[in-house]
Structure formats: structure tokens, C-alpha cells
Design a protein around this motif. Structure first.
Motif, PDB file in Angstrom:
ATOM      1  N   LYS A 111       0.820  -1.212   0.000  1.00 27.47           N
ATOM      2  CA  LYS A 111       0.000   0.000   0.000  1.00 27.47           C
ATOM      3  C   LYS A 111       0.854   1.262   0.000  1.00 27.47           C
ATOM      4  O   LYS A 111       0.527   2.246  -0.676  1.00 27.47           O
ATOM      5  CB  LYS A 111      -0.918  -0.011   1.226  1.00 27.47           C
ATOM      6  CG  LYS A 111      -1.744   1.257   1.405  1.00 27.47           C
ATOM      7  CD  LYS A 111      -2.548   1.206   2.697  1.00 27.47           C
ATOM      8  CE  LYS A 111      -3.291   2.516   2.926  1.00 27.47           C
ATOM      9  NZ  LYS A 111      -4.038   2.499   4.213  1.00 27.47           N
ATOM     10  N   ASN A 112       1.959   1.235   0.745  1.00 28.56           N
ATOM     11  CA  ASN A 112       2.803   2.428   0.866  1.00 28.56           C
ATOM     12  C   ASN A 112       4.010   2.406  -0.070  1.00 28.56           C
ATOM     13  O   ASN A 112       4.914   3.224   0.068  1.00 28.56           O
ATOM     14  CB  ASN A 112       3.281   2.567   2.319  1.00 28.56           C
ATOM     15  CG  ASN A 112       2.150   2.894   3.268  1.00 28.56           C
ATOM     16  OD1 ASN A 112       1.645   4.004   3.293  1.00 28.56           O
ATOM     17  ND2 ASN A 112       1.728   1.898   4.045  1.00 28.56           N
ATOM     18  N   GLN A 113       3.995   1.447  -1.023  1.00 26.72           N
ATOM     19  CA  GLN A 113       5.021   1.369  -2.061  1.00 26.72           C
ATOM     20  C   GLN A 113       6.430   1.367  -1.453  1.00 26.72           C
ATOM     21  O   GLN A 113       7.294   2.174  -1.823  1.00 26.72           O
ATOM     22  CB  GLN A 113       4.869   2.531  -3.057  1.00 26.72           C
ATOM     23  CG  GLN A 113       3.517   2.543  -3.750  1.00 26.72           C
ATOM     24  CD  GLN A 113       3.360   3.701  -4.715  1.00 26.72           C
ATOM     25  OE1 GLN A 113       4.106   4.680  -4.657  1.00 26.72           O
ATOM     26  NE2 GLN A 113       2.394   3.604  -5.607  1.00 26.72           N
ATOM     27  N   ILE A 114       6.626   0.441  -0.534  1.00 24.45           N
ATOM     28  CA  ILE A 114       7.907   0.348   0.161  1.00 24.45           C
ATOM     29  C   ILE A 114       8.765  -0.729  -0.490  1.00 24.45           C
ATOM     30  O   ILE A 114       8.456  -1.924  -0.403  1.00 24.45           O
ATOM     31  CB  ILE A 114       7.707   0.021   1.651  1.00 24.45           C
ATOM     32  CG1 ILE A 114       6.889   1.123   2.329  1.00 24.45           C
ATOM     33  CG2 ILE A 114       9.044  -0.145   2.354  1.00 24.45           C
ATOM     34  CD1 ILE A 114       6.574   0.848   3.784  1.00 24.45           C
ATOM     35  N   GLY A 115       9.834  -0.328  -1.157  1.00 27.02           N
ATOM     36  CA  GLY A 115      10.851  -1.246  -1.639  1.00 27.02           C
ATOM     37  C   GLY A 115      10.384  -2.248  -2.675  1.00 27.02           C
ATOM     38  O   GLY A 115       9.364  -2.074  -3.360  1.00 27.02           O
ATOM     39  N   ASP A 116      11.145  -3.357  -2.773  1.00 29.93           N
ATOM     40  CA  ASP A 116      10.882  -4.412  -3.747  1.00 29.93           C
ATOM     41  C   ASP A 116      10.351  -5.658  -3.038  1.00 29.93           C
ATOM     42  O   ASP A 116       9.900  -5.591  -1.890  1.00 29.93           O
ATOM     43  CB  ASP A 116      12.161  -4.731  -4.528  1.00 29.93           C
ATOM     44  CG  ASP A 116      13.339  -5.025  -3.596  1.00 29.93           C
ATOM     45  OD1 ASP A 116      13.093  -5.407  -2.430  1.00 29.93           O
ATOM     46  OD2 ASP A 116      14.501  -4.867  -4.028  1.00 29.93           O
ATOM     47  N   GLU A 117      10.419  -6.812  -3.727  1.00 28.71           N
ATOM     48  CA  GLU A 117       9.866  -8.042  -3.160  1.00 28.71           C
ATOM     49  C   GLU A 117      10.578  -8.458  -1.873  1.00 28.71           C
ATOM     50  O   GLU A 117       9.946  -8.994  -0.954  1.00 28.71           O
ATOM     51  CB  GLU A 117       9.953  -9.168  -4.196  1.00 28.71           C
ATOM     52  CG  GLU A 117       9.018  -8.977  -5.379  1.00 28.71           C
ATOM     53  CD  GLU A 117       9.076 -10.158  -6.328  1.00 28.71           C
ATOM     54  OE1 GLU A 117       9.795 -11.130  -6.008  1.00 28.71           O
ATOM     55  OE2 GLU A 117       8.399 -10.112  -7.366  1.00 28.71           O
ATOM     56  N   SER A 118      11.876  -8.216  -1.795  1.00 28.97           N
ATOM     57  CA  SER A 118      12.608  -8.574  -0.574  1.00 28.97           C
ATOM     58  C   SER A 118      12.135  -7.744   0.617  1.00 28.97           C
ATOM     59  O   SER A 118      12.084  -8.229   1.753  1.00 28.97           O
ATOM     60  CB  SER A 118      14.117  -8.387  -0.779  1.00 28.97           C
ATOM     61  OG  SER A 118      14.435  -7.021  -0.986  1.00 28.97           O
ATOM     62  N   ASP A 119      11.752  -6.500   0.357  1.00 28.97           N
ATOM     63  CA  ASP A 119      11.252  -5.648   1.436  1.00 28.97           C
ATOM     64  C   ASP A 119       9.845  -6.071   1.857  1.00 28.97           C
ATOM     65  O   ASP A 119       9.500  -6.027   3.045  1.00 28.97           O
ATOM     66  CB  ASP A 119      11.248  -4.184   0.992  1.00 28.97           C
ATOM     67  CG  ASP A 119      12.640  -3.661   0.718  1.00 28.97           C
ATOM     68  OD1 ASP A 119      13.475  -3.696   1.637  1.00 28.97           O
ATOM     69  OD2 ASP A 119      12.906  -3.243  -0.421  1.00 28.97           O
ATOM     70  N   VAL A 120       9.019  -6.497   0.885  1.00 26.76           N
ATOM     71  CA  VAL A 120       7.687  -6.997   1.228  1.00 26.76           C
ATOM     72  C   VAL A 120       7.812  -8.245   2.093  1.00 26.76           C
ATOM     73  O   VAL A 120       7.089  -8.417   3.085  1.00 26.76           O
ATOM     74  CB  VAL A 120       6.872  -7.294  -0.046  1.00 26.76           C
ATOM     75  CG1 VAL A 120       5.532  -7.947   0.323  1.00 26.76           C
ATOM     76  CG2 VAL A 120       6.630  -6.016  -0.841  1.00 26.76           C
ATOM     77  N   LEU A 121       8.752  -9.144   1.735  1.00 30.64           N
ATOM     78  CA  LEU A 121       8.988 -10.338   2.548  1.00 30.64           C
ATOM     79  C   LEU A 121       9.448  -9.946   3.953  1.00 30.64           C
ATOM     80  O   LEU A 121       9.026 -10.553   4.950  1.00 30.64           O
ATOM     81  CB  LEU A 121      10.039 -11.224   1.884  1.00 30.64           C
ATOM     82  CG  LEU A 121      10.452 -12.482   2.672  1.00 30.64           C
ATOM     83  CD1 LEU A 121       9.246 -13.383   2.915  1.00 30.64           C
ATOM     84  CD2 LEU A 121      11.564 -13.231   1.947  1.00 30.64           C
ATOM     85  N   ALA A 122      10.306  -8.912   4.034  1.00 26.16           N
ATOM     86  CA  ALA A 122      10.769  -8.444   5.344  1.00 26.16           C
ATOM     87  C   ALA A 122       9.595  -7.972   6.190  1.00 26.16           C
ATOM     88  O   ALA A 122       9.548  -8.221   7.402  1.00 26.16           O
ATOM     89  CB  ALA A 122      11.789  -7.322   5.165  1.00 26.16           C
ATOM     90  N   PHE A 123       8.605  -7.324   5.568  1.00 27.79           N
ATOM     91  CA  PHE A 123       7.447  -6.855   6.322  1.00 27.79           C
ATOM     92  C   PHE A 123       6.531  -8.008   6.716  1.00 27.79           C
ATOM     93  O   PHE A 123       5.877  -7.958   7.767  1.00 27.79           O
ATOM     94  CB  PHE A 123       6.678  -5.796   5.522  1.00 27.79           C
ATOM     95  CG  PHE A 123       7.178  -4.404   5.757  1.00 27.79           C
ATOM     96  CD1 PHE A 123       6.720  -3.663   6.835  1.00 27.79           C
ATOM     97  CD2 PHE A 123       8.142  -3.845   4.933  1.00 27.79           C
ATOM     98  CE1 PHE A 123       7.192  -2.378   7.072  1.00 27.79           C
ATOM     99  CE2 PHE A 123       8.623  -2.567   5.153  1.00 27.79           C
ATOM    100  CZ  PHE A 123       8.154  -1.831   6.235  1.00 27.79           C
TER     101      PHE A 123
END
Length: 653
Positions: free
Chosen positions: A77-89
């Protein structure tokens, strides 16, 4: 034998109570009205407790699958980073529910597990940039301490130059006004600039701006030529002290991980004491500076201006530190918040965990609705009102124990006792060194002995040493013929001994306890308002102390002035005994119980503690302590963590 059952009300307005056995029930039942032992929790009180529990951990009650999806949704939703960052979240959201139970999170790499294990086992193992933040916060505390103390020695000289060194009533009030001007500016204007400055400029910008104001005001003080010009410059100094003293602890809390957050906040007092000590060092260094043609009082001018040094240092490197992630969130810049947090943590999962938790807490705070102003909640809700009473007592007594008459006027006091100016400055430095050194173990003692116990132990000692210092002025050091005896130093030695012993017992007691206690006592949903009131209280009475001491000293002499504050320490002891409950190591529910006991019941309990102390420790009788509330009978909220104290929960914010 049948146990006596006592019903202790949790709230005098709602009538909530709990039952527990106690051998002292016969002592207390008569103190509690029958009406207070009947009824149930009101809907409003239940709503408040639910809010408090929600703020303690807004992620409690969710499954790991739900948290996983919430973390991914937040990142996308907040357009944070790439796929690795989504996995981190995804992983960070699961860990955020209870950081200590990271082992239950499936999908964590061995590297991430090692990082989180080190977070608890080696809490001071942190990224280098985080240590720069720690240095920044420590230097800011030193800025404040030095701003407060350089005037101690400088006033020996500028008062004579400005013609305000007399003892008449008009002159002594001017002396106090000039000395206390920064704290007047801080209480009246400076503190209220904190919110707009932080909103406009961010945490780093506010720190930079306020340190720049402090540096320019200190520099300005070196060029004044009248007492009223000095007063204006020092009023401007208060505009820098106020917002900085409120912003730096917030910045520290929002950037540091939970394991070291409490210790870092505690170190504010220690490094402020270091700055006070360094101000005395500066006074001694520049004491011997001679005037030059066209410049009178060059020594005191450099003393006053030297306080700008740590402020300039802060201005030079503050922007090398990351901005507060929580401030970015308040502006809706979540990607920047995550980027900033990544600089302050070893791994992306750590950063995502703390960013996700901050955002969830902000959403919980934004959804709070109680139907009335939170300011009114402080006054109208009995549980909050009792917390406010206890907080205001310890904040008021932090000033009226008399510590700052020594911090601001020790050189004048010692000079009046017969020491030369250079010796008086040396005596003040001794006070500063002791104040700093004994502030260091306070980080340990405050969590070992408890807040209330520390205060009850140190207030009588501070009273004794205040009286000792005051009566030492009455020591007769004259020759039989009435002439001064230059070889008899007993009078000055006793005065300095009393001052130093006072610093020894102040540093682990009324030094660190007030701010720690105030942060714990209030429920989370009104804590920011309670802390604002506590900060304003300490600055206001700081000004009152600085303003009135010269007049008190002129009217009652040194013995009378020190005895005045010795008496206040006795008053402080009884105020703490009757109205200040212990808060160390208590959960949210336990604190609700502690502050829901009616004030008159706790006061009666405190009165009975006097007799218990006499019987147990003086008469050496085998008597058991009385327990006003029983921990086993507390009803913990189903969505809170019973093992997490309110202070620990607050560390995670």
C-alpha cells in the motif's frame, strides 16, 4: 483459622473491587466506605482500560497468518521497496507481536535469528550509525547542563560590573531574575514551541534549530553591558533549552531499539550532570583571563560564551544522523521511515518489525475516542488524577529539594563563606564532579531498589545534609579578640562537606526518579499530556528557585536559607510516603490497581508504614509487611502480555 477478606476498590467512582486475604484487614476496613465496596466497573472505565490495553500491544490477538498478510498489505500500500522488502514486512509483522518470541516466526533466516538473538543477549551491539545517535543525544544533554552552570562562576564578576552585587531587596530580586531568566523563557514560551517546531522541522531540524539558538544566545551573553541586556539574552537561551529538552528524549525513543531505550533515556540525567560539571570546568579555565584595552570582564564573558561549544558540535553533525522514522510516518512518508529505520538496524526484518509496530500503534492512537478531552481525563478520572498527583509531587520536589541553589549559586555561597573566588570555583567543580559520578550508578539503583524506596531513603538524608550545610555557617572561626582566624578552615570544610554529601544522595534519588516515575504512572492513552505537564512543572519551579534564592539568602541568611530547603525535604518525605505509590516492574493492570486505591486509603497505609519501620528495624520485632494490593488477584486483560510491564511496553513505542 478463617481468613479475613478485604475488598479494595480499584476506582472510587466506579466501585470496582477485588478480594484478597490479608492479616491486616482489620486495620483497613474502617478506612474504606461501604459504598466503595459495592458495584461494578463503569462502561467509561472499561473503555479506558481497553484503550490502555490496546495501546500496550495493538497486535495482540492476531494469528501469525493475519499478521503476515497485514505486513505485506502495509508494504504494498505504501510502495515500500521491492519483493525482498515486502517479505521483510511479512516476517517483521509476525515478530512485532512479541519481539522476544522471534523463534516462533517461521521463515526467518539464520542470519535474522542471530541478529534478533543478539538484540536481547548483547543489547549494546548496535550499528555504528545508532551509536552516532547516542552520541548526539548525550551531547544535547551536555548542552543543557553547561547552559545551566556556567553562570555559577560568571556571576561572581558580572554582578559587580553591572552594580547588582548588593544585598538590598531590589538588587537581590534582579540577581534572581537574571539567573533564572532561561527557565522563565522555557516555561512561558520555549516548552510550547516543541509541538510546532517538531511539526515543521522534524526531530533533527528542531535539535539543530534549538542548539543554534542556544549557541547564539550564549555568544550574545558574552557581549552584554547591562543586567537587563543579560536578562534578555538569557531569556532567549530559554527558547533553545525548552524544545530541545523535550525533543531529544523523543528522538532517542523513536530511533533506538527496545533493549537499550530505557537505559538511554535514563542517561539524559547523567549527561546533563556531565554538562553541569563541564560548565564549572570552563569557569575555572577562564578565571585568570585578563582584561584587554576596551574590554572589561573578559573572563566572565568567555565563561558565558563557552557554553556554545557543545551546541555548535551538535549543529555540525546532527544531519549525519537519520531522521526519526515515526516523524516520517506522521507525515505519511512510510517509505522514508523504512529507509531511515534500515540505517539504524542490522537487518531489514528488524527495521520492518519496528516500522510496522510504530504504524499500528499510530493507527490505534488515531482511533481513540473517549467523548471528552484528554486534558479533562487527567483531572476527572480518579485513576489518572492520582497518577498526576504523584507525578507532580516528585517533579515539584525535584526542584524544591534545593539542588539547584547549589548548581546555580554554589560559587557565590562559598565566596560569601570566606573562600577566594578561585577556591569557590574549585569547590563548585567538586560538587559537579560528585553530581556526575553518582548519577552513573542511578541507572542500576532505580530498577533495583524501586522509585518510592529511593525517595523515602534519600529525602531524610537530603534534609540532614541541608541542615548540616546551613548550620555550618554558624561555626565560629574567630580569634579570642574577635579578629578572623585565617588558619581555621573548619567552617568552610563543613559547608563543602554538606554540599557534597547532598549531591551524593540526590543523584540516585530525586535526580533520575521524577521523569522515570512520570513516564510510568500515567496510562498510555494520556501519557503525552501527563509528561508535558511534568516538564512544564519542573521548569516553572526551576525558575522560582533561581529567582527567589538571593532574596531568601538576604532575608534569612545562609543558615536560614538552607534550613528552608531542609524543611522542604522533610515535607517531600511525607508527601511521598502518603501519596506516591511504587511503580517499579508493574504491568498495566497492576498500575491500574495501584492508582485506583483511594488517596485517603493509601495515605493511611503510608502512615502505618512508619510504625512498621519502627517495630521491624528499630525495635527488631518479627512483624510482616502489610500488602495494600495483592498481585495474584489482578485481572489481566485478555489481549495484553502479562509479563510485559508498562515501562517495557512504552519502550517499544
Amino acid at each position: 483459622m478463617t481468613e479475613n477478606i478485604e475488598k479494595i476498590p480499584h476506582d472510587s467512582s466506579s466501585g470496582e473491587f477485588s478480594e484478597h486475604p490479608t492479616e491486616h484487614a482489620d486495620h483497613r476496613n474502617h478506612s474504606i466506605p461501604e459504598s466503595a465496596r459495592r458495584g461494578s466497573v463503569s462502561a467509561a472505565e472499561r473503555a479506558r482500560r481497553n484503550l490502555n490495553a490496546k495501546l500496550a500491544n495493538p497486535l495482540a490477538g492476531y494469528s501469525h497468518r493475519e499478521l503476515d498478510e497485514m505486513g505485506a498489505s502495509y508494504a504494498i500500500k505504501n510502495q515500500i521497496g521491492d519483493e525482498s522488502d515486502v517479505l521483510a514486512f511479512r516476517l517483521g509483522a509476525v515478530c512485532a507481536q512479541d519481539p522476544a518470541r522471534y523463534d516462533t516466526c517461521q521463515g526467518l533466516s539464520e542470519t535474522d535469528r542471530e541478529v534478533m538473538r543478539r538484540e536481547f543477549d548483547s543489547r549494546w551491539s548496535q550499528p555504528k550509525l545508532l551509536y552516532l545517535v547516542i552520541v548526539l543525544c548525550s551531547t544535547c544533554a551536555a548542552v543543557q547542563g553547561m547552559d545551566e552552570s556556567v553562570v555559577n562562576g560568571a556571576q561572581l564578576f558580572y554582578q559587580k560590573q553591572f552594580g547588582i552585587d548588593g544585598t538590598d531587596s531590589h538588587t537581590t530580586w534582579i540577581q534572581g531574575l537574571v539567573n533564572g531568566a532561561p527557565y522563565l523563557g522555557c516555561a512561558v514560551v520555549g516548552c510550547w514551541l516543541t509541538v510546532p517546531f517538531n511539526h515543521w522541522f522534524g526531530r533533527r531540524g528542531t535539535i539543530f534549530l534549538t542548539c543554534m539558538v542556544s549557541a547564539l544566545a550564549c555568544f550574545w551573553q558574552g557581549f552584554v553591558n547591562t543586567w537587563w541586556h543579560m536578562m534578555i539574552a538569557r531569556l532567549a537561551l530559554g527558547l533553545g533549552i525548552g524544545p530541545k529538552s523535550a525533543t531529544v528524549p523523543i528522538y532517542a525513543a523513536e530511533t533506538t531499539p527496545p533493549g537499550i531505550r530505557g537505559a538511554l533515556v535514563m542517561q539524559w540525567q547523567m549527561w546533563t550532570a556531565f554538562g553541569i560539571m563541564f560548565g564549572y570546568v570552563s569557569d575555572l579555565i577562564f578565571y585568570g583571563v585578563a582584561d584587554t584595552p576596551g574590554v572589561t570582564g573578559l573572563n566572565w564573558r568567555i565563561m558565558m560564551a563557552s557554553a556554545m561549544l557543545p551546541a555548535v558540535i551538535v549543529c555540525c553533525f546532527v544531519f549525519f544522523c537519520p531522521e526519526s522514522p515515526r516523524w516520517y510516518m506522521g507525515k505519511g512518508r512510510h517509505a522514508k521511515a523504512y529507509e531511515s529505520m534500515c540505517k539504524l538496524r542490522y537487518s531489514k526484518v528488524q527495521a520492518a518489525r519496528d516500522v510496522f509496530y510504530m504504524n499500528t500503534l499510530l493507527e490505534a492512537e488515531g482511533g481513540m475516542k473517549l467523548g471528552q478531552s484528554k486534558v479533562l481525563e487527567l483531572i476527572t478520572v480518579p485513576r489518572n488524577r492520582r497518577a498526576m498527583l504523584a507525578s507532580e509531587i516528585v517533579m515539584f520536589m525535584q526542584q524544591f529539594c534545593g539542588v539547584n541553589i547549589l548548581a546555580y549559586y554554589s560559587s557565590v555561597i562559598l565566596s560569601g563563606a570566606g573562600l577566594s573566588d578561585i577556591s569557590a570555583l574549585g569547590g563548585s567543580l567538586g560538587f559537579g564532579i560528585i553530581n556526575f559520578l553518582f548519577a552513573i550508578p542511578a541507572i542500576y539503583t532505580i530498577d533495583t531498589f524501586g522509585r518510592r524506596n529511593l525517595l523515602l531513603t534519600t529525602f531524610p538524608l537530603m534534609a540532614i545534609f541541608m541542615f548540616f550545610t546551613g548550620f555550618s555557617f554558624l561555626i565560629n572561626t574567630k580569634m579570642p579578640d574577635g579578629s578572623p582566624n585565617p588558619g581555621d578552615k573548619s567552617r568552610v570544610a563543613c559547608i563543602m562537606l554538606g554540599m557534597y554529601l547532598f549531591a551524593v544522595v540526590y543523584s540516585p534519588g530525586e535526580g533520575p526518579v521524577p521523569f522515570t516515575y512520570s513516564a510510568e504512572a500515567y496510562p498510555l492513552y494520556v501519557r503525552s499530556y501527563g509528561m508535558s505537564l511534568a516538564t512544564a512543572t519542573t521548569w516553572l519551579f526551576n525558575f522560582v528557585l533561581a529567582l527567589t534564592w538571593p532574596s531568601i539568602r538576604a532575608a534569612f541568611s545562609d543558615p536560614g536559607g538552607f534550613s528552608w530547603y531542609g524543611a522542604w525535604n522533610i515535607v517531600g518525605f511525607f508527601l511521598v510516603l502518603f501519596f506516591v505509590p511504587e511503580t517499579k516492574g508493574k504491568t498495566l493492570e497492576e498500575l491500574d490497581q495501584v492508582f485506583s486505591v483511594p488517596t485517603h486509603v493509601h495515605a493511611a497505609y503510608g502512615f502505618r508504614q512508619i510504625f512498621y519501620f519502627v517495630r521491624r528495624y528499630i525495635l527488631r520485632q518479627n512483624v510482616q509487611p502489610e500488602h495494600l494490593y495483592e498481585k495474584d488477584m489482578i485481572e489481566h486483560h485478555e489481549t495484553s502480555y502479562g509479563q510485559e510491564t508498562e515501562w517495557e511496553a512504552d519502550k517499544r513505542v
